[in-house]
Scaffold this active site. Structure first.
Site, PDB file in Angstrom:
ATOM      1  N   ARG A  53      10.949   7.813  -6.690  1.00  0.00           N
ATOM      2  CA  ARG A  53      10.971   7.049  -8.051  1.00  0.00           C
ATOM      3  C   ARG A  53      10.716   8.157  -9.310  1.00  0.00           C
ATOM      4  O   ARG A  53      10.965   9.324  -8.964  1.00  0.00           O
ATOM      5  CB  ARG A  53       9.742   6.679  -7.571  1.00  0.00           C
ATOM      6  CG  ARG A  53       9.757   4.956  -6.682  1.00  0.00           C
ATOM      7  CD  ARG A  53       8.638   4.493  -6.963  1.00  0.00           C
ATOM      8  NE  ARG A  53       7.549   5.216  -6.910  1.00  0.00           N
ATOM      9  CZ  ARG A  53       6.749   6.165  -7.858  1.00  0.00           C
ATOM     10  NH1 ARG A  53       7.126   5.252  -9.177  1.00  0.00           N
ATOM     11  NH2 ARG A  53       5.609   6.505  -7.529  1.00  0.00           N
ATOM     12  N   LYS A 194      10.074  -0.814  -5.100  1.00  0.00           N
ATOM     13  CA  LYS A 194       8.839  -0.823  -6.153  1.00  0.00           C
ATOM     14  C   LYS A 194       8.592  -1.491  -7.359  1.00  0.00           C
ATOM     15  O   LYS A 194       8.022  -2.239  -8.034  1.00  0.00           O
ATOM     16  CB  LYS A 194       8.622   0.568  -6.478  1.00  0.00           C
ATOM     17  CG  LYS A 194       8.023   1.497  -5.274  1.00  0.00           C
ATOM     18  CD  LYS A 194       6.667   0.546  -4.246  1.00  0.00           C
ATOM     19  CE  LYS A 194       6.611   1.708  -3.203  1.00  0.00           C
ATOM     20  NZ  LYS A 194       5.299   0.252  -2.763  1.00  0.00           N
ATOM     21  N   HIS A 213      -0.847  -3.356  -2.744  1.00  0.00           N
ATOM     22  CA  HIS A 213      -0.466  -1.866  -2.007  1.00  0.00           C
ATOM     23  C   HIS A 213      -1.279  -1.479  -0.700  1.00  0.00           C
ATOM     24  O   HIS A 213      -2.581  -0.928  -0.442  1.00  0.00           O
ATOM     25  CB  HIS A 213      -0.386  -0.935  -2.687  1.00  0.00           C
ATOM     26  CG  HIS A 213       0.413  -0.133  -2.738  1.00  0.00           C
ATOM     27  ND1 HIS A 213       0.383   1.508  -2.867  1.00  0.00           N
ATOM     28  CD2 HIS A 213       1.540  -0.052  -1.690  1.00  0.00           C
ATOM     29  CE1 HIS A 213       1.445   2.421  -2.161  1.00  0.00           C
ATOM     30  NE2 HIS A 213       2.124   0.744  -1.244  1.00  0.00           N
ATOM     31  N   SER A 231      -0.400   8.073   0.491  1.00  0.00           N
ATOM     32  CA  SER A 231       0.094   8.792   1.656  1.00  0.00           C
ATOM     33  C   SER A 231      -0.663   9.632   1.767  1.00  0.00           C
ATOM     34  O   SER A 231      -1.476  10.334   1.002  1.00  0.00           O
ATOM     35  CB  SER A 231       1.139   9.575  -0.096  1.00  0.00           C
ATOM     36  OG  SER A 231       2.311   9.632   1.485  1.00  0.00           O
ATOM     37  N   LYS A 235      -2.625   5.341   7.260  1.00  0.00           N
ATOM     38  CA  LYS A 235      -2.609   3.670   6.562  1.00  0.00           C
ATOM     39  C   LYS A 235      -0.941   2.967   7.934  1.00  0.00           C
ATOM     40  O   LYS A 235      -1.989   2.331   8.709  1.00  0.00           O
ATOM     41  CB  LYS A 235      -1.735   3.020   5.896  1.00  0.00           C
ATOM     42  CG  LYS A 235      -1.725   2.106   5.271  1.00  0.00           C
ATOM     43  CD  LYS A 235      -1.327   1.769   3.755  1.00  0.00           C
ATOM     44  CE  LYS A 235      -0.501   1.826   2.306  1.00  0.00           C
ATOM     45  NZ  LYS A 235       0.881   2.002   3.171  1.00  0.00           N
ATOM     46  N   THR A 236      -0.263   3.152   8.167  1.00  0.00           N
ATOM     47  CA  THR A 236       1.227   3.289   8.546  1.00  0.00           C
ATOM     48  C   THR A 236       0.827   3.009  10.063  1.00  0.00           C
ATOM     49  O   THR A 236       0.893   2.069  11.316  1.00  0.00           O
ATOM     50  CB  THR A 236       2.346   3.875   8.852  1.00  0.00           C
ATOM     51  OG1 THR A 236       2.292   3.627   7.344  1.00  0.00           O
ATOM     52  CG2 THR A 236       3.445   3.572   9.006  1.00  0.00           C
ATOM     53  N   ASP A 250       3.255  -2.301   3.743  1.00  0.00           N
ATOM     54  CA  ASP A 250       3.453  -2.283   2.302  1.00  0.00           C
ATOM     55  C   ASP A 250       2.323  -2.723   1.495  1.00  0.00           C
ATOM     56  O   ASP A 250       1.796  -1.981   0.524  1.00  0.00           O
ATOM     57  CB  ASP A 250       4.386  -1.552   2.277  1.00  0.00           C
ATOM     58  CG  ASP A 250       3.748  -0.359   1.434  1.00  0.00           C
ATOM     59  OD1 ASP A 250       3.636   0.719   0.918  1.00  0.00           O
ATOM     60  OD2 ASP A 250       5.307  -0.890   0.657  1.00  0.00           O
ATOM     61  N   ARG A 314      13.291   8.267   3.917  1.00  0.00           N
ATOM     62  CA  ARG A 314      13.162   7.073   4.186  1.00  0.00           C
ATOM     63  C   ARG A 314      14.023   6.233   5.179  1.00  0.00           C
ATOM     64  O   ARG A 314      15.584   6.995   5.578  1.00  0.00           O
ATOM     65  CB  ARG A 314      13.303   6.507   2.769  1.00  0.00           C
ATOM     66  CG  ARG A 314      12.065   6.975   2.114  1.00  0.00           C
ATOM     67  CD  ARG A 314      11.020   6.131   2.450  1.00  0.00           C
ATOM     68  NE  ARG A 314       9.614   6.914   1.510  1.00  0.00           N
ATOM     69  CZ  ARG A 314       8.458   6.108   1.550  1.00  0.00           C
ATOM     70  NH1 ARG A 314       8.358   5.127   2.202  1.00  0.00           N
ATOM     71  NH2 ARG A 314       7.950   6.755   0.213  1.00  0.00           N
TER      72      ARG A 314
END
Length: 528
Positions: A53, A194, A213, A231, A235-236, A250, A314
C-alpha cells in the site's frame, strides 16, 4: 445484458467484459502479458514498483457531507473536489479504446448490511482479484444489479504528482458524494481491498455496526470468537483452528445480529510459507489463486523464501479453497475477544483478562512491537501502535470505534483477553519467544470458559488481570516478572513500555476519564 457505464462518464471503450469466469480471466491475463502461471496453475503477478500500500497517496475528497465525521490528519489526507474531478477526467480519457474488465458483487455477508460494489479494471488480473476477494453474485443477483459504490482501477495511468494536486504518480482517491474510489499508478491489488474496507469502516458505525480489522471463527458449541492483531502477532495462525470453523481472516462487522465477514476470500502473506506450519494457505495456492510478487523458480514452482521483489508477497484466493470454513460468513455475537500483541520487550503477560475500560484503552492503542527483520534499519525492538488494530483504514475518530466496542461488551457480556505471542525472560535477543503450544493452550482455556472464574492478580503497572493458573501452561510464566532473572531490569523495561503507551495515548482527544485512567500506572509506582 447491455451494461451502460455512462453514469461514470466511461464510454468509447473497446470491449467490456463483465463477471467473466476465473478460467476466462486467467486466459486474458496470461495472453495480455499481465501474469504467468505457476506449476499448480496459480496466476503469478509482478506488481512492479508498488509492492504494498501507498498510504501517503490515499486522499479523501473533502465534502460538507463528511467533513465533520472524518478523522483528518496524517492518515486521512484531504483533497479538494476540483483535484478529484481533473484526475477523473484524465482517467476517463485514458480508458477510451481500451478493454475493460468489470466485477459486480458484494461486500458484507449479512444481507442487512451488504454493500453492492462495481470494480472497473484496466487489467484482467485485477478483475480476477476482485472476483476472488469479494462476495461473488449469483446469476439472479446480476439481473437488476445496482452498485452503491464504484472502484475504478487503472494501474497503467500515471499521475503528474504535484501538478495534479497529489503526491506522486500513484493515487487512491475516495469520493463519498459521487460514491467512487479512483485508483491509479499502482498495480498492487491490496489498494482495492483496503479502499473498500475503509468505506465500510465509515458507513457502518453510522448504523451502530462495529467494523473490525480482525479474524473470526466459530466453535462446535456455536460460540464466536474474534482475534485482533497487527502483522506478526499470529492472528491468521491462531484463528485457523481445526476445531473451529473460520468465518473470515481479516475484515468483519459486528451488528446486533452477530459477526459477519466482509469478504469472500483471503489475502494471505506467503513469505516463508511452509506447508507444515500453514497447511491451509499452502494448499489453497492452485488454479484460481493469484500470487503477487512471488518469485518462481525455473520449473515454475514458487520460491516462498525469496524476498527478491518484496517481503510482502501475497496469495489471494476464495474462502472455499479452505476446508474448515463457516460458509454463511456469519457468526453469533462474540463470547470472547482476543487482542494479540507480540511484545518484544518481554514485559507483557502471556495472557491477561481485560475489563471493559482496559479493553477500550488497549483497542485504541493497538500495540505490538517490531523486531529486526520486519523493517529495514530496525536493530532493537520498536514499539508500534495502530489505533483499533487497523489505523490506516479507520476513517473516523478512534473514540467512535472504541465506544462501539464498549457498548457491545456491556450488552453481550463479552470477555476480552490480551494474549502476548512475543517474548519473556528478558525480551527479544535475550529471552525466549513464548511457545506456540502454550499460546494455543491459553487461547483454548479462554474460549472454553476455563478462565472465567479463575483467580486473577492485577499487574501493578499495566492494570490488567493475570490468572494465577491456566490449564496446559506452567504457572511460573504467567507473571512475566517471574521469568526475568533481574527483577529490577524488568521494572525498568516495563516502565519504559508504559511510558510509550501513555505518550501514544496523548494524541486521542475527547476520551472519557474511565478509558484514559485504564492505561498503565507510572507515577504511582516507585522504581529502584
Amino acid at each position: 445484458m447491455n451494461i451502460n457505464l455512462e453514469y461514470l462518464n466511461i464510454s468509447e471503450y473497446k470491449n467490456l467484459y463483465r463477471n467473466l469466469s476465473v478460467a476466462e480471466l486467467t486466459e486474458f491475463a496470461v495472453r495480455r502479458g499481465e501474469a504467468v502461471l505457476s506449476d499448480k496453475g496459480a496466476l503469478v503477478v509482478n506488481t512492479g514498483k508498488y509492492t504494498g500500500r501507498s498510504p501517503k497517496d490515499r486522499f479523501i475528497v473533502k465534502q460538507k457531507s463528511i467533513e465533520d465525521k472524518i478523522n483528518w490528519g496524517d492518515v486521512n489526507l484531504s483533497i479538494d473536489e476540483e483535484v478529484f474531478d481533473k484526475l477523473y477526467y484524465k482517467v476517463v480519457e485514458y480508458l477510451k479504446e481500451k478493454d475493460i474488465f468489470m466485477f459486480d458483487g458484494f461486500v458484507g455477508a449479512m444481507k442487512e448490511y451488504t454493500l453492492p460494489i462495481r470494480v472497473v479494471c484496466e487489467y484482467a488480473s485485477q478483475a480476477m482479484f476482485a472476483n476472488q476477494l469479494f462476495i461473488r453474485p449469483s446469476i439472479a443477483d446480476l439481473i437488476n444489479f445496482v452498485p452503491e459504490f464504484n472502484v475504478i482501477a487503472v494501474p497503467g495511468f500515471k499521475a503528474n504528482g504535484a501538478e495534479d494536486g497529489i503526491n506522486s504518480e500513484a493515487f487512491i482517491l475516495v469520493n463519498f458524494d459521487k460514491k467512487v474510489i479512483l485508483i491509479g499508478g499502482t498495480q498492487y491489488s491490496g489498494e482495492i481491498k483496503k479502499a473498500i474496507f475503509s468505506i465500510m469502516n465509515f458507513l457502518l458505525p453510522q448504523r451502530s455496526v462495529m467494523p473490525m480489522h480482525c479474524s473470526a471463527n466459530i466453535g462446535k458449541d456455536s460460540k464466536t470468537t474474534v482475534f485482533f492483531g497487527l502483522s506478526g502477532t499470529g492472528k491468521t495462525t491462531l484463528s485457523a483452528d481445526p476445531e473451529r470453523r473460520l468465518i473470515g481472516d481479516d475484515e468483519h462487522g459486528w451488528s446486533d445480529n452477530g459477526v459477519f465477514n466482509f469478504e469472500g476470500g483471503c489475502y494471505a502473506k506467503t513469505i516463508k510459507l511452509d506447508r507444515e506450519k500453514e497447511k491451509e494457505i499452502y494448499d489453497a495456492i492452485k488454479f484460481g489463486t493469484i500470487l503477487e510478487n512471488v518469485v518462481l523458480r525455473n520449473n515454475r514452482t514458487p520460491d516462498y523464501d525469496s524476498s527478491m521483489y518484496t517481503e510482502n508477497t501475497r496469495a489471494a484466493y476464495p474462502l472455499e479453497y479452505i476446508d474448515n470454513i463457516e460458509k454463511s460468513g456469519i457468526g453469533g455475537n462474540p463470547n470472547t475477544i482476543i487482542f494479540l500483541t507480540a511484545d518484544a520487550f518481554g514485559v507483557m503477560p502471556p495472557i491477561a483478562k481485560l475489563s471493559k475500560e482496559t479493553a477500550m484503552y488497549h483497542f485504541m492503542s493497538g500495540y505490538t512491537s517490531k523486531v529486526a527483520g520486519t523493517e529495514r534499519g530496525i536493530i532493537e525492538p520498536k514499539a508500534t501502535f495502530s489505533a483499533c488494530f487497523g489505523e490506516p483504514f479507520m476513517l473516523m475518530n478512534p473514540v467512535v470505534y472504541a465506544e462501539l466496542l464498549g457498548k457491545k461488551i456491556d450488552k453481550y457480556k463479552t470477555e476480552v483477553y490480551l494474549v502476548n505471542t512475543g517474548w519473556l525472560s528478558g525480551g527479544y535477543g535475550k529471552g525466549e519467544r513464548i511457545k506456540l503450544s502454550y499460546t494455543r493452550a491459553m487461547v483454548k482455556a479462554a474460549l472454553d470458559g476455563e478462565l472465567t472464574n479463575a483467580k486473577f492478580e492485577e499487574h501493578p503497572i499495566f492494570k490488567i488481570l493475570i490468572p494465577k493458573e491456566c490449564p496446559g501452561v506452567p504457572s511460573g510464566m504467567l507473571d512475566p516478572k517471574n521469568t526475568w532473572e533481574d527483577k529490577e531490569a524488568y521494572d525498568v523495561k516495563a516502565l519504559e513500555l508504559a511510558e510509550k503507551f501513555n505518550e501514544n495515548f496523548k494524541k486521542f482527544k475527547n476520551v472519557s476519564d474511565s478509558i484514559a485512567k485504564a492505561g498503565p500506572r507510572i507515577k504511582e509506582i516507585q522504581y529502584v
